[in-house]
Design an enzyme around this catalytic site. Structure first.
Site, mmCIF file in Angstrom:
data_model
loop_
_atom_site.group_PDB
_atom_site.id
_atom_site.type_symbol
_atom_site.label_atom_id
_atom_site.label_comp_id
_atom_site.label_asym_id
_atom_site.label_seq_id
_atom_site.Cartn_x
_atom_site.Cartn_y
_atom_site.Cartn_z
ATOM 1 N N HIS A 1 0.851 -1.190 0.058
ATOM 2 C CA HIS A 1 0.023 -0.053 -0.007
ATOM 3 C C HIS A 1 0.809 1.102 -0.105
ATOM 4 O O HIS A 1 0.427 2.388 0.532
ATOM 5 C CB HIS A 1 -0.994 0.153 1.203
ATOM 6 C CG HIS A 1 -1.725 -1.384 1.572
ATOM 7 N ND1 HIS A 1 -2.896 -1.531 0.904
ATOM 8 C CD2 HIS A 1 -1.375 -2.442 2.250
ATOM 9 C CE1 HIS A 1 -3.256 -2.833 1.294
ATOM 10 N NE2 HIS A 1 -2.266 -3.275 1.899
ATOM 11 N N LYS B 1 14.503 22.224 -10.283
ATOM 12 C CA LYS B 1 13.944 20.799 -10.616
ATOM 13 C C LYS B 1 14.753 19.940 -11.232
ATOM 14 O O LYS B 1 15.426 20.525 -12.459
ATOM 15 C CB LYS B 1 12.519 21.103 -11.143
ATOM 16 C CG LYS B 1 11.598 21.665 -10.014
ATOM 17 C CD LYS B 1 10.264 21.523 -10.368
ATOM 18 C CE LYS B 1 9.781 19.845 -10.566
ATOM 19 N NZ LYS B 1 8.625 19.873 -11.366
ATOM 20 N N SER C 1 13.298 22.110 -15.435
ATOM 21 C CA SER C 1 11.938 22.820 -15.606
ATOM 22 C C SER C 1 12.416 24.102 -16.086
ATOM 23 O O SER C 1 13.356 24.676 -15.970
ATOM 24 C CB SER C 1 11.283 23.064 -14.043
ATOM 25 O OG SER C 1 10.360 24.142 -14.337
#
Ligand code: ARG
Length: 478
Positions: free
Chosen positions: A156, A283, A277
Site C-alpha cells: 500500500h 528541479k 524545468s
C-alpha cells in the site's frame, strides 16, 4: 506508370482513392523483407521450370539493384503504386520489361504481405529479445552490488518490512524473464512460411513451397491457405506480450519516479537522463521514466485497436488487414525505445543507500520481527501484535525509532523483553533471517544473481540461433 491491376478498369482511380488506399507511406520499412521473399520466390519459379533461368537471374539482379537504391535513399516511391509490393515490381517492369512482369507468377499480394509481415516480425522479436536481456542484465548487475543494501519493502506504498535493493530489483528481473520467454514462444509459433497460399486458394502452378521455406529458414509451412492470408494472430501475440512488458516497465518507471521525488530521495538520476524545468530552477525531472510510463498506455491502446480490427472479419483477405501496420510498427518502435532508455536510466543511476536505510528505520519495519520475538518467548501472536502496536505508537509519538527505544521503555510493555531484542531488530539480521528460496537474505539473492547470469548467457545463445531474415538478405544480396 499505369496501375499493375487496371486491366478491367475504364478510368483511373481518383486522387482521393489513391491517397486513402495506399499503404506505401507507412510500410516502406518492409522493403528488405519484400525483396528477400521475391528473391527466393523467383528462384523457385526457375527451379520448377515455371519461368526461364535467364528471367529469374535478371529479376534477382534487378532486386539487388532496387534494394541498394532504396537503402541509399535513391528510390522514389509512388503513391499511385499503392504499396511496397507494387513499387518494387514496377521498378523491375520499368527496367526489365517483359521479364519483370514474370515475377508475380503463382503469387498474390495477399500471401506476399503475409510473408513480409512474418519476416519482419521475426527480426523485431529477435531485436527486442536482445534489448530485454540487456535490461535484465543491468538490473541483475545492480542487484549484485546491493545484496546488503537495506530498503523498506512496501505494501500500500507504506513501509512494511525490511528488504534489500537487490531483492526489490530481482522481482523485476523475474517479470522480465517471463516476458523474454514469451517472445521466444511467439517466435516459435510464427515460424511458418505462408507463400504459396496465393490470394486464398493456393495455386495450380507446380510451385515448391518447401524450397522457399528452407531458403527463408522457416520451421514449417502454413497448413491452410485461407488461414495463412487472413491470420494476423502472430502480430496480436507480439503486441500482447509487449503490452504486458510495457506494464512491467511502467511499474518500474513509476517506482523510479517515486524514488526520485525529493520526499523519498532513494535514487539519483544521471544528468544525461534527466530534464529541467523551464521555470523552476531547482528541479530535476524524471521525464524518461514518465515517458516509459506514458507510452505504455499507447501500446495497450494499439493492442485493443488491433483486436477490434480483426474482430468480425470474414475469411479470407480484407483490406482492413492493412490497418495492422501502423499500430504494429509504432508498438515495436516504442517498445524498443522504452527498453533501451530504461536500461540507460538504470545503468547510470545511483542509489542513496543511507536514505533508504533511514526510511526503513523510520517506517518501524522491524515491528513484525519484534512481535515474532515475543512469540518465541511464549506469548500468542495476537497478544504480541497488540503489544508491539502500542510500542510503535509510543515511538511514533516520541519521534524516535524502535532501535533507539531503551530496554526500560520496552519492559513497561512486557517483562519478556531482554537486551537481545536489539539483535533481533537489526535490519540486516532481519533480512538475513529470511533465507527461503525467493527471500531477501543476501546469500539467497546473491545465488539468484548467479542463476540469472547463467540464464542470461543461455538466452543470448538461444537468441543467436534464431534466424534473422535481415541477415539472410544481406547474405543473399552481397
Ligand atoms: N497493402 C496491403 C496490405 O497491407 C497488401 C495486400 C493487398 N492485397 C489486396 N488484395 N489488395 O494488406
Amino acid at each position: 506508370m499505369e496501375k499493375l491491376w487496371n486491366g478491367r478498369f475504364a478510368k483511373d482511380t481518383s486522387k482521393e482513392t489513391d491517397l486513402f488506399n495506399a499503404s506505401i507511406g507507412f510500410e516502406q520499412r518492409l522493403y528488405p523483407y519484400d525483396i528477400l521473399g521475391s528473391y527466393y520466390h523467383v528462384q523457385m519459379l526457375a527451379n520448377q521450370n515455371i519461368i526461364d533461368d535467364s528471367d529469374a537471374a535478371a529479376i534477382q539482379d534487378g532486386l539487388k539493384k532496387v534494394y541498394h537504391l532504396i537503402k541509399s535513399d535513391s528510390y522514389t516511391f509512388k503513391l499511385s503504386l499503392e504499396d511496397i509490393h507494387m513499387n518494387i515490381e514496377a521498378y523491375l517492369i520499368d527496367t526489365l520489361g517483359e521479364t519483370g512482369k514474370r515475377l508475380h507468377t503463382g503469387r498474390s499480394r495477399n500471401d506476399q504481405v503475409a510473408l513480409d509481415m512474418r519476416l519482419y516480425a521475426k527480426d523485431v522479436v529477435i531485436d527486442q529479445i536482445k534489448k530485454l536481456t540487456a535490461l535484465i542484465e543491468t538490473l541483475n548487475a545492480i542487484a549484485k552490488v546491493h545484496t546488503k543494501t537495506i530498503m523498506p519493502g512496501f505494501t500500500h506504498l507504506q513501509q512494511a518490512q525490511p528488504i534489500t535493493l537487490a531483492h526489490h530489483l530481482l522481482a523485476y528481473v523475474e517479470k522480465f524473464k517471463r516476458d523474454t520467454s514469451r517472445l521466444f514462444d511467439i517466435y516459435a509459433r510464427l515460424d511458418e512460411m505462408p507463400l504459396g497460399s496465393g490470394a486464398l486458394a493456393s495455386t495450380s502452378y507446380p510451385i515448391n513451397r518447401d524450397f522457399v521455406k528452407d531458403a527463408l529458414v522457416f520451421d514449417r509451412l502454413t497448413a491452410n491457405s485461407i488461414d495463412a492470408v487472413s491470420d494476423r494472430d502472430y502480430l496480436v501475440e507480439i503486441m500482447a506480450a509487449y503490452a504486458l512488458m510495457a506494464v512491467h516497465m511502467s511499474s518500474l518507471a513509476e517506482e523510479i519516479i517515486i524514488w526520485n521525488s525529493q520526499l523519498f530521495n532513494f535514487i539519483e538520476l544521471d544528468d544525461a537522463y534527466s530534464t529541467g524545468s523551464s521555470i523552476m530552477p531547482q528541479k530535476k525531472n524524471p521525464d524518461i521514466a514518465e515517458l516509459v510510463r506514458g507510452k505504455s498506455g499507447r501500446i495497450i491502446g494499439h493492442l485493443s485497436g488491433m483486436l477490434v480490427t480483426l474482430k468480425g472479419l470474414p475469411l479470407a483477405y480484407n483490406k482492413d488487414l492493412q490497418e495492422d501496420k501502423e499500430s504494429f510498427f509504432d508498438t515495436t518502435d516504442q517498445i524498443g525505445n522504452m527498453l533501451s532508455m530504461l536500461e540507460r536510466l538504470l545503468a547510470t543511476a545511483s542509489f542513496n543507500v543511507e536514505t533508504m536505510y533511514q526510511a526503513t528505520l523510520k517506517g518501524f519495519t522491524e515491528a513484525t520481527d519484534l512481535a515474532d520475538y515475543l512469540v518465541k518467548k511464549g506469548l500468542p501472536f495476537r497478544d504480541c501484535h497488540h503489544i508491539i502496536g502500542a510500542i510503535v505508537k509510543e515511538a511514533s509519538d516520541r519521534g524516535t525509532t524502535l532501535s533507539e527505544m531503551t530496554l526500560d521503555a520496552y519492559k513497561t510493555h512486557s517483562s519478556l523483553f531482554e537486551a537481545d531484542l536489539y539483535d533481533v531488530i537489526d535490519l540486516l539480521a532481519i533480512v538475513s533471517s529470511r533465507r527461503h528460496t525467493g527471500g531477501p537474505a543476501p546469500e539467497v539473492t546473491a545465488a539468484q544473481v548467479g542463476t540469472n547470469e547463467t540464464w542470461l548467457s543461455a538466452q543470448k545463445t538461444a537468441a543467436a540461433s534464431l534466424s534473422s531474415p535481415l541477415a539472410l538478405l544481406e547474405a543473399a544480396l552481397k
